[in-house]
Design a protein around this motif. Sequence first.
Motif, mmCIF file in Angstrom:
data_model
loop_
_atom_site.group_PDB
_atom_site.id
_atom_site.type_symbol
_atom_site.label_atom_id
_atom_site.label_comp_id
_atom_site.label_asym_id
_atom_site.label_seq_id
_atom_site.Cartn_x
_atom_site.Cartn_y
_atom_site.Cartn_z
ATOM 1 N N SER A 101 -1.489 14.821 -22.454
ATOM 2 C CA SER A 101 -1.150 15.878 -21.476
ATOM 3 C C SER A 101 -2.273 16.895 -21.283
ATOM 4 O O SER A 101 -2.293 17.606 -20.286
ATOM 5 C CB SER A 101 0.135 16.597 -21.884
ATOM 6 N N THR A 102 -3.212 16.969 -22.229
ATOM 7 C CA THR A 102 -4.280 17.972 -22.115
ATOM 8 C C THR A 102 -5.498 17.457 -21.362
ATOM 9 O O THR A 102 -6.471 18.191 -21.182
ATOM 10 C CB THR A 102 -4.717 18.424 -23.525
ATOM 11 N N GLY A 103 -5.477 16.198 -20.937
ATOM 12 C CA GLY A 103 -6.629 15.624 -20.241
ATOM 13 C C GLY A 103 -6.584 15.871 -18.745
ATOM 14 O O GLY A 103 -5.710 16.588 -18.241
ATOM 15 N N SER A 104 -7.531 15.265 -18.061
ATOM 16 C CA SER A 104 -7.630 15.419 -16.611
ATOM 17 C C SER A 104 -6.362 14.888 -15.913
ATOM 18 O O SER A 104 -5.751 15.571 -15.093
ATOM 19 C CB SER A 104 -8.884 14.679 -16.138
ATOM 20 N N ILE A 105 -5.949 13.686 -16.261
ATOM 21 C CA ILE A 105 -4.726 13.124 -15.668
ATOM 22 C C ILE A 105 -3.502 13.895 -16.155
ATOM 23 O O ILE A 105 -2.609 14.239 -15.362
ATOM 24 C CB ILE A 105 -4.585 11.620 -16.030
ATOM 25 N N SER A 112 16.124 9.751 -24.971
ATOM 26 C CA SER A 112 15.973 10.833 -23.994
ATOM 27 C C SER A 112 14.727 10.685 -23.117
ATOM 28 O O SER A 112 14.476 11.508 -22.247
ATOM 29 C CB SER A 112 15.918 12.171 -24.724
ATOM 30 N N VAL A 113 13.933 9.643 -23.338
ATOM 31 C CA VAL A 113 12.738 9.407 -22.504
ATOM 32 C C VAL A 113 13.030 8.281 -21.508
ATOM 33 O O VAL A 113 13.486 7.213 -21.896
ATOM 34 C CB VAL A 113 11.531 9.008 -23.391
ATOM 35 N N ASP A 114 12.794 8.547 -20.215
ATOM 36 C CA ASP A 114 12.967 7.495 -19.203
ATOM 37 C C ASP A 114 11.641 6.818 -18.887
ATOM 38 O O ASP A 114 11.566 5.602 -18.762
ATOM 39 C CB ASP A 114 13.502 8.091 -17.888
ATOM 40 N N THR A 115 10.596 7.649 -18.674
ATOM 41 C CA THR A 115 9.309 7.136 -18.199
ATOM 42 C C THR A 115 8.195 7.692 -19.075
ATOM 43 O O THR A 115 8.213 8.873 -19.428
ATOM 44 C CB THR A 115 9.078 7.583 -16.731
ATOM 45 N N VAL A 116 7.238 6.829 -19.386
ATOM 46 C CA VAL A 116 6.094 7.254 -20.202
ATOM 47 C C VAL A 116 4.844 7.222 -19.326
ATOM 48 O O VAL A 116 4.528 6.186 -18.729
ATOM 49 C CB VAL A 116 5.911 6.309 -21.418
ATOM 50 N N LEU A 117 4.166 8.365 -19.238
ATOM 51 C CA LEU A 117 2.877 8.393 -18.545
ATOM 52 C C LEU A 117 1.786 8.174 -19.590
ATOM 53 O O LEU A 117 1.609 9.008 -20.492
ATOM 54 C CB LEU A 117 2.661 9.734 -17.832
ATOM 55 N N GLY A 118 1.087 7.065 -19.488
ATOM 56 C CA GLY A 118 0.011 6.740 -20.434
ATOM 57 C C GLY A 118 -1.295 7.317 -19.919
ATOM 58 O O GLY A 118 -1.951 6.718 -19.071
ATOM 59 N N ALA A 119 -1.660 8.500 -20.405
ATOM 60 C CA ALA A 119 -2.885 9.162 -19.931
ATOM 61 C C ALA A 119 -3.817 9.510 -21.089
ATOM 62 O O ALA A 119 -4.613 10.431 -21.007
ATOM 63 C CB ALA A 119 -2.535 10.405 -19.123
#
Length: 389
Positions: free
Chosen positions: A9-13, A91-98
């Motif tokens: 979460s701390t990166g550009s994406i 409780s997680v539906d979608t994972v953003l792999g960034a």
Amino acid sequence: MKRLAILGSTGSIGTQALEVIAAHPELFAVEVLSAHSNAVLLTEQAKRFRPNAVVVTDTTKYEVVKRALSNLPIKVFSGAESLTEVVRWDSVDTVLGAIVGFAGLHSILAAIDAGKEIALANKETLVVAGEIVMAHAAEKRVRIIPVDSEHSAIFQCLAGENWHTIEKVILTASGGPFLGKKTNFLVNVKASHALQHPNWTMGAKITIDSATLMNKGLEMIEAKWLFGLKNEQVEVVIHPQSILHSFVQFNDGSIKAQMGLPDMKLPIQYALAFPHRLQNDFKRFNFRDFNKLSFDQPDLKTFRNLALAKEAMEKGGNMPCILNAANEIVVQAFLTNRVGFLEMSEMIEKTMEKISFVSSPSLQDYEHSDHEARIYAAELVKNGQLSVY
Ligand code: NDP
Ligand code: MG
């Protein structure tokens, strides 16, 4: 309401994804945030987005994050293994792999295993282990929605189409900051030059990969696995303006493209909201601002990383994994001025020659090859005897 785990979460994406999420609080909730070592930004994000949990993979940062969030009902975890646990939560539906690099692989595999929808920016996951990742996703009926702009473009072009009618895909490449330059120029470039990308603002690693064209090579392999293509169905064209984000040519000769200004928030939003389109106020493309959109062939002789990546794709097995590992090491070394621009290709090629080839690797084989290739490439960097130019 989609409940999201934002890995990296701390990166550009990651930060751009949080901007998209903040603009649509009625649609998205943040369940998990993760960073490697940027404790300050991670805690700031946690205070703002109030996830159920944060993961800081660098264990030396655990105490500082824990203390900073001690007044809030936010669980704090540390270490890479924690990532593979939190992505499995109900409780997680979608994972953003960034996450950047090979480090993103295991959490994505765990998320697929738990049947989570994946929005994938971390292309290295598919470069390293595309066959295993896609087979696992098919088995678990998990949708992998690309975030990478070229692959998002292709994915958007394929809406409503039968994927079996793809004749080929053509990835566009800006050419990076050194488009048109030759080796006599490149021999002297430093990280500070290479970090000046003309069209996109991105993390340091992918910015160097864009300057060497390795990024486009990694994207060819990414496209092959994402869309189930043969090697010869994936092509690259240089398009310096980065307005057409990629093309799909169908078996009747018709070509579709997706276009727009270069802004990663658009493919991020498309992936997070899929299958819906969301209204936004991003700057619009205006034809009057671009009187020319041009296309050219990539210069594989000068930008050898693209040729090496193609070679790795054609060879298959663990070769893309070896290429990727060596690349991660030499890019890090280039960023800290320990190797030259052209030496990066030399060292990647030497590593590809050195590490044992495995034609049908298991996940363990990939881990082993990654490890071996890193050690060998790091040795080449240390010895630094490859200045052939
Ligand atoms: P950044 O370097 O900006 O961010 C990387 C993120 O991953 C950060 O949150 C970082 O944490 C975290 N991270 C780094 N190393 C590790 C590790 N070992 N374990 C766990 N987390 C780690 O990268 P980008 O956002 O630019 O890129 C992310 C991915 O998306 C890459 O695979 C890239 O190829 C892809 N991508 C990026 C695009 C872009 O525009 N940036 C476009 C298309 C694809 P910390 O901040 O604490 O170091
Ligand atoms: Mg891209």
